[in-house]
Design an enzyme around this catalytic site. Structure first.
Site, PDB file in Angstrom:
ATOM      1  N   ILE A   1      22.899  27.912  10.450  1.00  0.00           N
ATOM      2  CA  ILE A   1      24.111  27.118  10.694  1.00  0.00           C
ATOM      3  C   ILE A   1      23.734  25.728  11.224  1.00  0.00           C
ATOM      4  O   ILE A   1      24.354  24.720  10.857  1.00  0.00           O
ATOM      5  CB  ILE A   1      25.022  27.850  11.713  1.00  0.00           C
ATOM      6  CG1 ILE A   1      25.570  29.157  11.100  1.00  0.00           C
ATOM      7  CG2 ILE A   1      26.163  26.949  12.169  1.00  0.00           C
ATOM      8  CD1 ILE A   1      26.283  30.066  12.102  1.00  0.00           C
TER       9      ILE A   1
ATOM     10  N   TYR B   1      23.745  39.947  23.763  1.00  0.00           N
ATOM     11  CA  TYR B   1      24.338  38.941  22.874  1.00  0.00           C
ATOM     12  C   TYR B   1      25.825  38.767  23.209  1.00  0.00           C
ATOM     13  O   TYR B   1      26.306  37.641  23.415  1.00  0.00           O
ATOM     14  CB  TYR B   1      24.139  39.373  21.419  1.00  0.00           C
ATOM     15  CG  TYR B   1      24.562  38.321  20.411  1.00  0.00           C
ATOM     16  CD1 TYR B   1      23.700  37.286  20.057  1.00  0.00           C
ATOM     17  CD2 TYR B   1      25.823  38.358  19.819  1.00  0.00           C
ATOM     18  CE1 TYR B   1      24.083  36.322  19.126  1.00  0.00           C
ATOM     19  CE2 TYR B   1      26.213  37.396  18.893  1.00  0.00           C
ATOM     20  CZ  TYR B   1      25.338  36.384  18.552  1.00  0.00           C
ATOM     21  OH  TYR B   1      25.728  35.426  17.630  1.00  0.00           O
TER      22      TYR B   1
HETATM   23  N1  LIG Z   1      25.130  33.906  11.530  1.00  0.00           N
HETATM   24  C1  LIG Z   1      26.169  34.472  12.095  1.00  0.00           C
HETATM   25  O1  LIG Z   1      26.812  35.363  11.523  1.00  0.00           O
HETATM   26  C2  LIG Z   1      26.620  34.048  13.457  1.00  0.00           C
HETATM   27  C3  LIG Z   1      27.818  34.556  13.934  1.00  0.00           C
HETATM   28  C4  LIG Z   1      28.267  34.171  15.200  1.00  0.00           C
HETATM   29  C5  LIG Z   1      27.537  33.278  15.947  1.00  0.00           C
HETATM   30  N2  LIG Z   1      26.364  32.803  15.453  1.00  0.00           N
HETATM   31  C6  LIG Z   1      25.620  31.873  16.297  1.00  0.00           C
HETATM   32  O2  LIG Z   1      25.354  30.696  15.580  1.00  0.00           O
HETATM   33  C7  LIG Z   1      24.132  30.120  16.053  1.00  0.00           C
HETATM   34  C8  LIG Z   1      23.200  29.864  14.873  1.00  0.00           C
HETATM   35  O3  LIG Z   1      22.969  31.106  14.241  1.00  0.00           O
HETATM   36  P1  LIG Z   1      22.252  31.242  12.829  1.00  0.00           P
HETATM   37  O4  LIG Z   1      22.906  32.362  12.135  1.00  0.00           O
HETATM   38  O5  LIG Z   1      22.171  29.920  12.176  1.00  0.00           O
HETATM   39  O6  LIG Z   1      20.820  31.726  13.329  1.00  0.00           O
HETATM   40  P2  LIG Z   1      19.372  31.444  12.676  1.00  0.00           P
HETATM   41  O7  LIG Z   1      18.488  32.478  13.288  1.00  0.00           O
HETATM   42  O8  LIG Z   1      19.493  31.365  11.205  1.00  0.00           O
HETATM   43  O9  LIG Z   1      19.004  30.005  13.243  1.00  0.00           O
HETATM   44  C9  LIG Z   1      18.852  29.804  14.633  1.00  0.00           C
HETATM   45  C10 LIG Z   1      18.018  28.560  14.869  1.00  0.00           C
HETATM   46  O10 LIG Z   1      17.810  28.458  16.299  1.00  0.00           O
HETATM   47  C11 LIG Z   1      16.426  28.243  16.527  1.00  0.00           C
HETATM   48  N3  LIG Z   1      16.058  28.799  17.836  1.00  0.00           N
HETATM   49  C12 LIG Z   1      15.972  30.101  18.183  1.00  0.00           C
HETATM   50  N4  LIG Z   1      15.549  30.213  19.457  1.00  0.00           N
HETATM   51  C13 LIG Z   1      15.362  28.954  19.918  1.00  0.00           C
HETATM   52  C14 LIG Z   1      14.919  28.418  21.146  1.00  0.00           C
HETATM   53  N5  LIG Z   1      14.565  29.203  22.173  1.00  0.00           N
HETATM   54  N6  LIG Z   1      14.856  27.071  21.283  1.00  0.00           N
HETATM   55  C15 LIG Z   1      15.169  26.260  20.245  1.00  0.00           C
HETATM   56  N7  LIG Z   1      15.599  26.709  19.053  1.00  0.00           N
HETATM   57  C16 LIG Z   1      15.690  28.042  18.885  1.00  0.00           C
HETATM   58  C17 LIG Z   1      15.713  28.966  15.390  1.00  0.00           C
HETATM   59  O11 LIG Z   1      14.384  28.483  15.224  1.00  0.00           O
HETATM   60  C18 LIG Z   1      16.632  28.646  14.224  1.00  0.00           C
HETATM   61  O12 LIG Z   1      16.315  27.399  13.623  1.00  0.00           O
HETATM   62  C19 LIG Z   1      23.564  31.103  17.080  1.00  0.00           C
HETATM   63  O13 LIG Z   1      23.950  30.696  18.377  1.00  0.00           O
HETATM   64  C20 LIG Z   1      24.252  32.389  16.715  1.00  0.00           C
HETATM   65  O14 LIG Z   1      24.340  33.279  17.805  1.00  0.00           O
HETATM   66  C21 LIG Z   1      25.876  33.160  14.229  1.00  0.00           C
END
Ligand SMILES: NC(=O)c1ccc[n+]([C@@H]2O[C@H](COP(=O)([O-])OP(=O)(O)OC[C@H]3O[C@@H](n4cnc5c(N)ncnc54)[C@H](O)[C@@H]3O)[C@@H](O)[C@H]2O)c1
Length: 254
Positions: free
Chosen positions: A17, A161
């Site tokens: 995202i 989470y």
């Molecule tokens: N994908 C979903 O369905 C979903 C749903 C609800 C909320 N979210 C939230 O959206 C956000 C993005 O999720 P996503 O699906 O893109 O996840 P993803 O795992 O695809 O991407 C997460 C990004 O965060 C980076 N990251 C992880 N730990 C880190 C740290 N300690 N310091 C710096 N960067 C870090 C990773 O390297 C990655 O680039 C998150 O907060 C997630 O909880 C996602």
């Protein structure tokens, strides 16, 4: 070009995202600072955008580490200028063989890590950037909560989470109250299941079960979360603050 001349900092902007959010702000004319743990992907992404003539800078940092964040802030602000818009997007949702740990087997270190990344990460950059926003009497903050912060998601996520995503809602409402008088809006987004590497940490069956009870009958796209994010920080949403907006295809309607 609702964000022309704005400087945006996106945490976790290397993939999923976060990368879609970076793309959306770049398209709207902003300069974008990417902060991520994943240095290779972040450097590559920033270089690709720069090659197309955009102002994008990458700084590697673990958002859970305040000193790392401070260094990244300095690097990004010296490359792009003071940050106007902060997107607290970085987040993790650890699984074991595709399943979240039940509380009676959760490693306390895993709990601490999720709190550190998902919640303290949002504190760290908000702490670092709001002084400048207050001085300039303008700022926008959006944090990435989740429907998991408002409803029980069974075998999709673990309690760390859900707890951190709920905490981000309290954090958002508090900051909206505290910072509103300084011209700063603070909102949160609550995505449902969005097609990124993170949702692939559980089985297809678990994701399909969500799709079956989602009125729009599909997973969301990262670009659809990015659209909402850009709206919440745009002049169109200048009077919107302290809100948690679902982008979930009607799933749960929390
Ligand atoms: N994908 C979903 O369905 C979903 C749903 C609800 C909320 N979210 C939230 O959206 C956000 C993005 O999720 P996503 O699906 O893109 O996840 P993803 O795992 O695809 O991407 C997460 C990004 O965060 C980076 N990251 C992880 N730990 C880190 C740290 N300690 N310091 C710096 N960067 C870090 C990773 O390297 C990655 O680039 C998150 O907060 C997630 O909880 C996602």
């Amino acid at each position: 070009m609702r964000h022309a001349d704005r400087v945006v900092l996106v945490t976790g902007g290397s993939g999923g995202i976060g990368a879609a959010i970076v793309e959306r702000y770049v398209a709207e004319g902003a300069s974008v600072g990417i902060v991520d743990f994943n240095g290779d992907a972040g450097e590559r992404l920033a270089a690709e955008w720069r090659a197309k003539g955009h102002r994008v800078h990458f700084a590697a940092a673990d958002v859970a580490d305040y000193t790392n964040c401070e260094q990244a802030q300095r690097e990004i602000e010296s490359a792009l200028g003071p940050v106007d818009i902060l997107i607290n997007n970085a987040g993790i949702s650890p699984k074991h063989d595709g399943k979240p740990a039940p509380i009676h087997r959760m490693d306390p270190a895993e709990w601490q890590r999720v709190v550190g990344v998902n919640l303290t990460g949002a504190f760290n950059f908000s702490r670092l950037l709001t002084g400048g926003m207050i001085a300039r009497r303008y700022g926008r903050i959006v944090s990435m909560s989740s429907v998991a912060g408002k409803a029980y998601l069974g075998d999709i996520v673990a309690c760390h989470y859900s707890a951190t995503k709920a905490a981000l809602i309290g954090f958002t409402r508090h900051l909206a109250g505290e910072l509103g008088p300084h011209g700063i809006t603070v909102n949160a987004m609550a995505p449902g299941r969005i097609a990124t590497p993170l949702v692939r940490t559980v089985s297809d069956a678990a994701n399909n079960a969500v799709v079956d009870v989602t009125p729009l009958r599909r997973l969301g796209e990262p670009s659809e979360v990015a659209d909402l994010c850009c709206y919440l920080t745009s002049p169109d949403a200048a009077f919107v603050t302290g809100q948690v907006v679902d982008v979930a295809g009607g799933w749960l309607m929390t």
